[in-house]
Design a protein around this motif. Structure first.
Motif, PDB file in Angstrom:
ATOM      1  N   ALA A  32     131.474  -5.944  -3.271  1.00 29.18           N
ATOM      2  CA  ALA A  32     132.232  -4.879  -2.591  1.00 29.18           C
ATOM      3  C   ALA A  32     133.100  -5.239  -1.516  1.00 29.18           C
ATOM      4  N   ASP A  33     133.426  -6.497  -1.116  1.00 25.99           N
ATOM      5  CA  ASP A  33     134.559  -7.022  -0.564  1.00 25.99           C
ATOM      6  C   ASP A  33     135.819  -7.138  -1.309  1.00 25.99           C
ATOM      7  N   THR A  34     135.535  -7.610  -2.656  1.00 26.13           N
ATOM      8  CA  THR A  34     136.428  -7.760  -3.558  1.00 26.13           C
ATOM      9  C   THR A  34     137.432  -6.512  -3.954  1.00 26.13           C
ATOM     10  N   PHE A  35     136.445  -5.374  -4.288  1.00 23.33           N
ATOM     11  CA  PHE A  35     136.831  -4.305  -4.687  1.00 23.33           C
ATOM     12  C   PHE A  35     137.092  -3.269  -3.701  1.00 23.33           C
ATOM     13  N   ALA A  36     136.740  -3.710  -2.248  1.00 25.86           N
ATOM     14  CA  ALA A  36     136.828  -2.693  -1.262  1.00 25.86           C
ATOM     15  C   ALA A  36     136.374  -1.234  -1.334  1.00 25.86           C
ATOM     16  N   VAL A  37     135.002  -1.308  -2.009  1.00 28.92           N
ATOM     17  CA  VAL A  37     134.265  -0.246  -1.908  1.00 28.92           C
ATOM     18  C   VAL A  37     132.776  -0.235  -1.182  1.00 28.92           C
ATOM     19  N   PRO A  38     132.052   0.797  -0.944  1.00 31.98           N
ATOM     20  CA  PRO A  38     130.713   0.506  -0.216  1.00 31.98           C
ATOM     21  C   PRO A  38     129.711   0.034  -1.331  1.00 31.98           C
ATOM     22  N   VAL A  39     128.943  -0.640  -0.880  1.00 34.29           N
ATOM     23  CA  VAL A  39     127.860  -1.408  -1.623  1.00 34.29           C
ATOM     24  C   VAL A  39     127.344  -0.275  -2.707  1.00 34.29           C
ATOM     25  N   GLY A  40     126.853   0.727  -2.091  1.00 38.27           N
ATOM     26  CA  GLY A  40     126.203   1.791  -2.735  1.00 38.27           C
ATOM     27  C   GLY A  40     126.850   2.184  -3.982  1.00 38.27           C
ATOM     28  N   ARG A  41     128.175   2.194  -4.048  1.00 36.70           N
ATOM     29  CA  ARG A  41     129.025   2.726  -5.094  1.00 36.70           C
ATOM     30  C   ARG A  41     129.037   1.772  -6.457  1.00 36.70           C
ATOM     31  N   LEU A  42     128.574   0.246  -6.086  1.00 38.10           N
ATOM     32  CA  LEU A  42     128.310  -0.634  -6.908  1.00 38.10           C
ATOM     33  C   LEU A  42     127.460  -0.218  -8.127  1.00 38.10           C
ATOM     34  N   GLY A  43     126.518   0.612  -7.561  1.00 39.96           N
ATOM     35  CA  GLY A  43     125.381   1.088  -8.639  1.00 39.96           C
ATOM     36  C   GLY A  43     126.137   1.689  -9.829  1.00 39.96           C
ATOM     37  N   LEU A  44     127.336   2.209  -9.805  1.00 36.76           N
ATOM     38  CA  LEU A  44     128.110   2.643 -11.057  1.00 36.76           C
ATOM     39  C   LEU A  44     128.037   1.227 -12.037  1.00 36.76           C
ATOM     40  N   ILE A  45     128.379  -0.093 -11.536  1.00 36.69           N
ATOM     41  CA  ILE A  45     128.205  -1.134 -12.607  1.00 36.69           C
ATOM     42  C   ILE A  45     127.124  -0.884 -13.403  1.00 36.69           C
ATOM     43  N   PHE A  46     125.900  -0.965 -12.792  1.00 38.47           N
ATOM     44  CA  PHE A  46     124.887  -0.707 -13.779  1.00 38.47           C
ATOM     45  C   PHE A  46     124.677   0.334 -14.649  1.00 38.47           C
ATOM     46  N   THR A  47     125.138   1.430 -14.320  1.00 37.49           N
ATOM     47  CA  THR A  47     125.320   2.922 -14.995  1.00 37.49           C
ATOM     48  C   THR A  47     126.310   2.705 -16.260  1.00 37.49           C
ATOM     49  N   LEU A  48     127.486   1.908 -15.844  1.00 37.31           N
ATOM     50  CA  LEU A  48     128.244   1.721 -16.975  1.00 37.31           C
ATOM     51  C   LEU A  48     127.739   0.804 -18.197  1.00 37.31           C
ATOM     52  N   TYR A  49     127.055  -0.255 -17.446  1.00 41.13           N
ATOM     53  CA  TYR A  49     126.288  -1.165 -18.409  1.00 41.13           C
ATOM     54  C   TYR A  49     125.193  -0.628 -19.403  1.00 41.13           C
ATOM     55  N   ALA A  50     124.314   0.334 -18.762  1.00 39.77           N
ATOM     56  CA  ALA A  50     123.681   0.929 -19.656  1.00 39.77           C
ATOM     57  C   ALA A  50     124.328   1.840 -20.644  1.00 39.77           C
ATOM     58  N   VAL A  51     125.617   2.477 -20.067  1.00 38.13           N
ATOM     59  CA  VAL A  51     126.337   3.351 -21.189  1.00 38.13           C
ATOM     60  C   VAL A  51     126.539   2.487 -22.509  1.00 38.13           C
ATOM     61  N   GLY A  52     126.997   0.909 -22.453  1.00 37.14           N
ATOM     62  CA  GLY A  52     127.256   0.321 -23.432  1.00 37.14           C
ATOM     63  C   GLY A  52     126.235  -0.129 -24.076  1.00 37.14           C
ATOM     64  N   LEU A  53     124.776  -0.256 -23.560  1.00 40.39           N
ATOM     65  CA  LEU A  53     123.763  -1.118 -23.953  1.00 40.39           C
ATOM     66  C   LEU A  53     123.139   0.075 -24.883  1.00 40.39           C
ATOM     67  N   ILE A  54     122.753   1.315 -24.529  1.00 45.60           N
ATOM     68  CA  ILE A  54     121.872   2.165 -25.263  1.00 45.60           C
ATOM     69  C   ILE A  54     122.330   2.504 -26.733  1.00 45.60           C
ATOM     70  N   PRO A  55     123.809   2.994 -26.963  1.00 42.73           N
ATOM     71  CA  PRO A  55     124.311   2.978 -28.319  1.00 42.73           C
ATOM     72  C   PRO A  55     124.370   1.636 -29.027  1.00 42.73           C
ATOM     73  N   SER A  56     124.387   0.633 -28.306  1.00 45.29           N
ATOM     74  CA  SER A  56     124.545  -0.883 -29.169  1.00 45.29           C
ATOM     75  C   SER A  56     123.220  -1.088 -29.607  1.00 45.29           C
ATOM     76  N   VAL A  57     122.063  -1.085 -29.065  1.00 40.88           N
ATOM     77  CA  VAL A  57     120.677  -1.331 -29.475  1.00 40.88           C
ATOM     78  C   VAL A  57     120.372  -0.557 -30.650  1.00 40.88           C
ATOM     79  N   LEU A  58     120.974   0.659 -30.584  1.00 36.52           N
ATOM     80  CA  LEU A  58     120.558   1.484 -31.858  1.00 36.52           C
ATOM     81  C   LEU A  58     121.417   1.322 -32.983  1.00 36.52           C
ATOM     82  N   LEU A  59     122.735   1.193 -32.705  1.00 38.88           N
ATOM     83  CA  LEU A  59     123.520   0.842 -33.882  1.00 38.88           C
ATOM     84  C   LEU A  59     123.356  -0.585 -34.486  1.00 38.88           C
ATOM     85  N   ASN A  60     123.254  -1.743 -33.596  1.00 38.35           N
ATOM     86  CA  ASN A  60     123.049  -2.961 -34.138  1.00 38.35           C
ATOM     87  C   ASN A  60     121.740  -3.497 -34.460  1.00 38.35           C
ATOM     88  N   GLY A  61     120.712  -2.681 -34.004  1.00 41.72           N
ATOM     89  CA  GLY A  61     119.441  -2.576 -35.017  1.00 41.72           C
ATOM     90  C   GLY A  61     119.660  -2.013 -36.014  1.00 41.72           C
TER      91      GLY A  61
END
Length: 384
Positions: A32-61
């Motif tokens: 949060a200090d590095t990116f100068a954003v509120p800590v709560g906004r860092l929840g987007l990190i996990f959202t975008l992580y899931a955006v990559g993960l969900i199609p990956s497990v389907l396709l790579n499986g």
């Protein structure tokens, strides 16, 4: 039981994977200090992580049955390493303006993680036929070991005044080393001819596949939700010091390690369905104990019991899938492990909303309800 060199190597992949995934939490305030954003906004990190993960497990499986396992395993490890390195680089170079680029790096990191999640489990299953249960639980214990060690490493790094980005550079370097460890090793080939794409999609019509998908979603949601919110519960409701409240996550994952080895031994002799029912029921009761704990000590005990009972559920669901669909392991694993992304994307955020609307204790009942639903689902499976 003796494992092959390949299984031991894949266990180290899980350890590295767990260490990277659980490095984010301790780094959030520094990010949060590095990116100068509120800590709560860092929840987007996990959202975008899931955006990559969900199609990956389907396709790579699915691709693990079409293309084989070897290059998918090595390639997805390389993509996760690239995502880790890119995440660290954009933060180091770009500073506060680099947050959108960091989110883009999370999609790449999530895609690589999804491939590791799908293909590594397929390889462990294939390499330990006809009884993969102990191997799956043992290798997943290494994931839990990574989850315990990573926050300790992050804490040491930050206390030493070193940049948090080094955590992700280190994770990328470890994955590259493991790629070279795996490169000369032989890997099992698919047990049957490739399944046509429409036939793979048709697996979604199977009630058992839907049950397995629901089981993974419920389990991951409960695991991530409890481990994410138990520390705030202890701090804000029970008045626990911040350093002691943080200990609850370590207790949870330490008992998870013990439980996975213990369940691995039990799973050699017991069928998955009754064992899953008992573990889910125990998880529901102990999670409810966390929600209703009257003191920090009671909360720590209940948290440890929750980790102990939850420990073997993920691997046992995979065992159930491998026994029910022995010739379609890749496709089925890809489908059901989409629940990893769905559970981690929806449940922790929902618990946050519930805590604001109805209080932290009410939110902590969500993992108990999810595990009770899983136990109910496996009553029918056990009876059949």
């Amino acid at each position: 039981m003796r494992f092959s060199r390949l299984t031991y190597s894949l266990a180290l992949v899980f350890l590295c994977y767990g260490a990277i995934v659980f490095a984010f939490g301790p780094c959030l305030t520094s990010m949060a200090d590095t990116f100068a954003v509120p800590v709560g906004r860092l929840g987007l990190i996990f959202t975008l992580y899931a955006v990559g993960l969900i199609p990956s497990v389907l396709l790579n499986g699915y691709l693990s049955e079409v293309m084989g396992r070897r290059w998918l395993q090595l390639g997805t490890m390389g993509l996760m390493a690239a995502g880790c390195a890119l995440f660290g680089v954009v933060a180091s170079v770009g500073g506060p303006s680099s947050f959108p680029a960091a989110l883009a790096a999370m999609v790449l990191l999530g895609y690589g993680a999804g491939g590791i999640e799908a293909v590594t489990n397929v390889l462990v299953t294939d390499d330990n036929q006809p009884s993969p249960a102990f191997a799956l639980n043992a290798t997943h214990a290494f994931f839990a070991i990574g989850a315990v060690l990573s926050p300790l490493a992050v804490s040491f790094l930050l206390r030493s005044g070193l940049p948090w980005e080094w955590v992700f550079f280190g994770g990328a370097a470890l994955l590259v080393v493991l790629i070279f460890v795996l490169l000369p090793q032989r890997m099992p080939r698919p047990a049957s001819d490739p399944v046509p794409p429409l036939a793979a999609v048709g697996l979604l019509r199977s009630p058992l596949v839907l049950l397995l998908l629901a089981a993974i979603t419920l389990y991951v949601g409960a695991e991530v939700g409890l481990s994410a919110w138990v520390s705030p519960l202890m701090e804000t409701v029970l008045g626990t010091r911040r350093d002691l409240a943080g200990l609850s996550v370590s207790v949870f994952w330490s008992l998870m390690i013990v439980g996975r080895f213990a369940v691995g031994a039990l799973s050699v002799k017991l069928r998955p369905a009754p064992l899953l029912f008992v573990l889910a029921l125990g998880s529901a009761l102990s999670s409810a104990g966390v929600a209703y704990a009257g003191s920090p000590a009671q909360c720590l005990v209940a948290t440890g019991l929750a980790g102990l009972f939850m420990s073997g559920i993920f691997a046992l669901v995979l065992v159930d899938a491998s026994r029910s669909f022995p010739e379609r392991i890749g496709s089925v694993y890809g489908i059901i492990m989409a629940g990893v992304g769905v559970g981690s994307l929806i449940i922790p955020a929902a618990m946050g909303w519930i805590s604001e609307a109805a209080g932290m204790r009410t939110a902590m009942l969500v993992p108990a309800g999810l595990m009770a639903a899983l136990a109910a689902g496996y009553i029918g499976r056990w009876s059949r």
